[in-house]
Design an enzyme around this catalytic site. Sequence first.
Site, short mmCIF file in Angstrom:
data_model
loop_
_atom_site.label_atom_id
_atom_site.label_comp_id
_atom_site.label_asym_id
_atom_site.label_seq_id
_atom_site.Cartn_x
_atom_site.Cartn_y
_atom_site.Cartn_z
N ASP A 169 -10.13 -9.47 -9.23
CA ASP A 169 -8.60 -10.27 -8.74
C ASP A 169 -8.23 -11.75 -9.71
O ASP A 169 -8.98 -12.14 -8.79
CB ASP A 169 -8.34 -10.52 -7.54
CG ASP A 169 -7.57 -11.22 -6.52
OD1 ASP A 169 -6.76 -11.68 -7.47
OD2 ASP A 169 -7.81 -11.86 -5.79
N ASN A 229 -6.31 -13.84 -9.72
CA ASN A 229 -5.05 -14.98 -9.63
C ASN A 229 -5.33 -14.96 -7.87
O ASN A 229 -4.51 -15.89 -7.10
CB ASN A 229 -3.91 -14.56 -9.24
CG ASN A 229 -2.94 -13.45 -9.34
OD1 ASN A 229 -3.89 -12.32 -8.29
ND2 ASN A 229 -1.87 -13.07 -8.38
N ASP A 257 -5.48 -13.50 -5.37
CA ASP A 257 -4.29 -13.27 -4.00
C ASP A 257 -5.19 -12.48 -3.08
O ASP A 257 -4.68 -11.55 -2.64
CB ASP A 257 -2.95 -13.15 -4.47
CG ASP A 257 -3.05 -11.43 -5.23
OD1 ASP A 257 -4.41 -10.74 -5.60
OD2 ASP A 257 -2.31 -11.52 -5.70
N ASP A 287 -6.03 -6.56 -9.94
CA ASP A 287 -4.97 -7.30 -11.18
C ASP A 287 -5.12 -6.36 -12.38
O ASP A 287 -6.44 -6.17 -12.95
CB ASP A 287 -4.36 -8.36 -11.21
CG ASP A 287 -5.20 -10.18 -10.43
OD1 ASP A 287 -6.13 -9.44 -11.61
OD2 ASP A 287 -4.97 -10.34 -9.96
N ASP A 310 -2.78 6.88 -15.90
CA ASP A 310 -3.41 7.95 -15.35
C ASP A 310 -0.64 8.23 -15.45
O ASP A 310 0.13 7.75 -15.74
CB ASP A 310 -2.51 7.31 -14.05
CG ASP A 310 -3.86 8.26 -12.90
OD1 ASP A 310 -3.52 9.41 -12.65
OD2 ASP A 310 -4.66 7.73 -12.65
N ASP A 369 -2.36 13.19 -13.52
CA ASP A 369 -1.48 13.96 -11.39
C ASP A 369 -2.10 14.54 -11.55
O ASP A 369 -0.75 15.86 -12.08
CB ASP A 369 -1.40 12.47 -10.99
CG ASP A 369 -1.89 12.27 -9.48
OD1 ASP A 369 -3.01 12.15 -9.16
OD2 ASP A 369 -1.34 12.37 -9.02
N GLU A 374 -5.69 16.41 -13.48
CA GLU A 374 -6.62 16.76 -12.48
C GLU A 374 -6.03 18.20 -12.04
O GLU A 374 -5.44 18.49 -12.02
CB GLU A 374 -6.35 15.42 -11.91
CG GLU A 374 -7.14 15.47 -10.75
CD GLU A 374 -5.84 15.14 -8.99
OE1 GLU A 374 -4.88 15.25 -9.23
OE2 GLU A 374 -6.81 14.65 -8.14
N HIS A 385 -11.89 8.00 -7.31
CA HIS A 385 -11.16 6.80 -6.36
C HIS A 385 -10.93 8.09 -5.72
O HIS A 385 -10.42 7.31 -4.29
CB HIS A 385 -10.01 6.81 -6.89
CG HIS A 385 -8.67 6.80 -7.04
ND1 HIS A 385 -8.84 8.46 -8.84
CD2 HIS A 385 -7.92 7.53 -6.81
CE1 HIS A 385 -8.14 9.28 -8.63
NE2 HIS A 385 -6.75 8.94 -7.66
N ASP A 386 -11.13 9.34 -5.06
CA ASP A 386 -10.34 9.94 -4.39
C ASP A 386 -11.94 10.70 -2.77
O ASP A 386 -11.86 11.89 -2.32
CB ASP A 386 -10.23 11.13 -4.83
CG ASP A 386 -8.51 11.65 -4.80
OD1 ASP A 386 -7.89 10.06 -4.91
OD2 ASP A 386 -7.70 11.65 -6.05
#
Length: 565
Positions: free
Chosen positions: A21, A23, A25, A29, A98, A203, A258, A333-334
């Site tokens: 991150d 910035n 928040d 990003d 992706d 995807d 995928e 990520h799954d």
Amino acid sequence: MQKKWWMESVGYQIYPKSFYDSNHDGIGDIKGIYEKLDYLNHLGVNLIWICPFYDSPMDDNGYDVRDFYNVYSEFGTLEDVKELITKAHGLGIKVVMDFVLNHTSDEHPWFIESRKAKNNPYRDYYIWHDGKMVDDKKVEPTNWGSFFGGSCWNYDELTDSYYMKIFSDKMPDLNWKNPKVRQEMIDVGKWWLELGIDGFRIDAVSHLDRARLIDIKNQKDKYPLDWTKFSNLPKVHDYLKILNESLFKPYDVLTIGEVGGQATIEEAKKYAGFESNELSMVFNFDHNWCNNLFDITNPKKLKTNVVDLKKTFDKWQKAFATDGWMPLNWLNHDQPRLMSQYGDYKYPLESGKMLATALHMMRGTPFVYQGEEIGMTNYPFEDVNDFDDISSRATYIYELEKTPDDPVRALKVASLRSRDNARTAMQWSKDLYGGFSLEEPKISNNRNYKRINVASQLNNNNSLLNHYKKLIDLRRFSAYKDIITYGAYEQIDIENEDLYIYKRILDDKVLLIINSFSKKKLTYDMSHFEITNIVISNYKDQKLKNKTLILRAFESIVFEIKESL
Ligand code: NOJ
């Protein structure tokens, strides 16, 4: 075989929301990725795959695209993406993004139009159908279930009809039969390639075609999930050939599909054989669930089925031995974290290094998933509200229906399988929030960051991170580059329940890779081999007595050998 740059690459997968991150928040990003490119370069990877950063309402963390030509504002701007590509290219790192072909967000302008009326010009961009009358009641056109639970149809009052959505209600499926849809997506692809992108991870690519709308016979579930209704059906190949001809081939880009949809080897070869004219390679997930995860609630009882895992690797390595290429990855990520899935918490360094070696020495293009290189672990979820992921919440509800009086069990099962395990904030240092942000992360932040983080491993030659670095270096720059990249793969002793052993062979060179998946002391007879070098290992020394190799917990060694008859 025509050699390609991506065969000689090592990839790294980035989930933008939880990488870094910049910035402060609380959300990762694009500039955060930019800032960490030097780290990735130091690690040695030369290819990054970034999960979706398109404008999106984030129902499924960006896989629900609202605008294909724009960036999600909390991740940054198009300018940030351009700067990222320029810096990456300057470092010799290719950038793959992706490409979401199967669906859009329901907030995408095409869908907003499509809903309006049956004769709207965008109606056929999606799959609409009238309901079916059953006992005087209107119900979904079929009883098919969706991946995220419930029906794969959603009712829309506006035109009194249903649209298909095999993921969430907010992710209507595109109608690939419509040539206009195909052209729109080709245009999207071209636009990003012109911006400098080097390829796509595509995807849910196996789902672009649908079976005939006939109910599934199943007494148990109201909406049974039957992958065959929307996976690996014939027209997918026609569509991919069109995309290849008008998009992938002219730009000569890398495409990784995928194909989670339980694709067989035959199917996978149709997608990614050298002669297929469809994709460069396909991700499969057969090796991700070779344990008893689906039958237990106690993570301590998790047990890897090593023979199953070895046979799975063998099957895919053999299938793509000569006429195709494949990616190598432990997770994405799954899936749950590798260390929590196949590693051992009591031996994190040994088991982590062994798993890395076992994968990276195979034939294919390795992909490291962010945090895997430091041994990040699953998250200790305490409440269903800890889940950000829509499908983890659906799993919890599904499991709770099975045992309504045992919510603890339902939570444990959902936690063990949750996709959120892999989506926690990247652990950069022992500073507050693991150095991910100065602000409290809006995603889960595993409390073990004080112990497991990049900073503490960077300068420690014995760390897991540096083991990954060594493996990448061996593959990309060492005298073993060719054999590791292009050598033949041959597994031996396939029924051995503890040791995963294979050879890589190129001309007269042979590497022997031995990986122990056990904490027990084991022995292995080396009398047929003459050891000429130790290429990499996860213990300081090797114990060899009278040609018998003694292996300690999760020991892993790569030998260069000569075979004696
Ligand atoms: C596969 C992606 O990896 C996953 O994260 C996503 O939820 C589905 N496709 C739908 O896009």
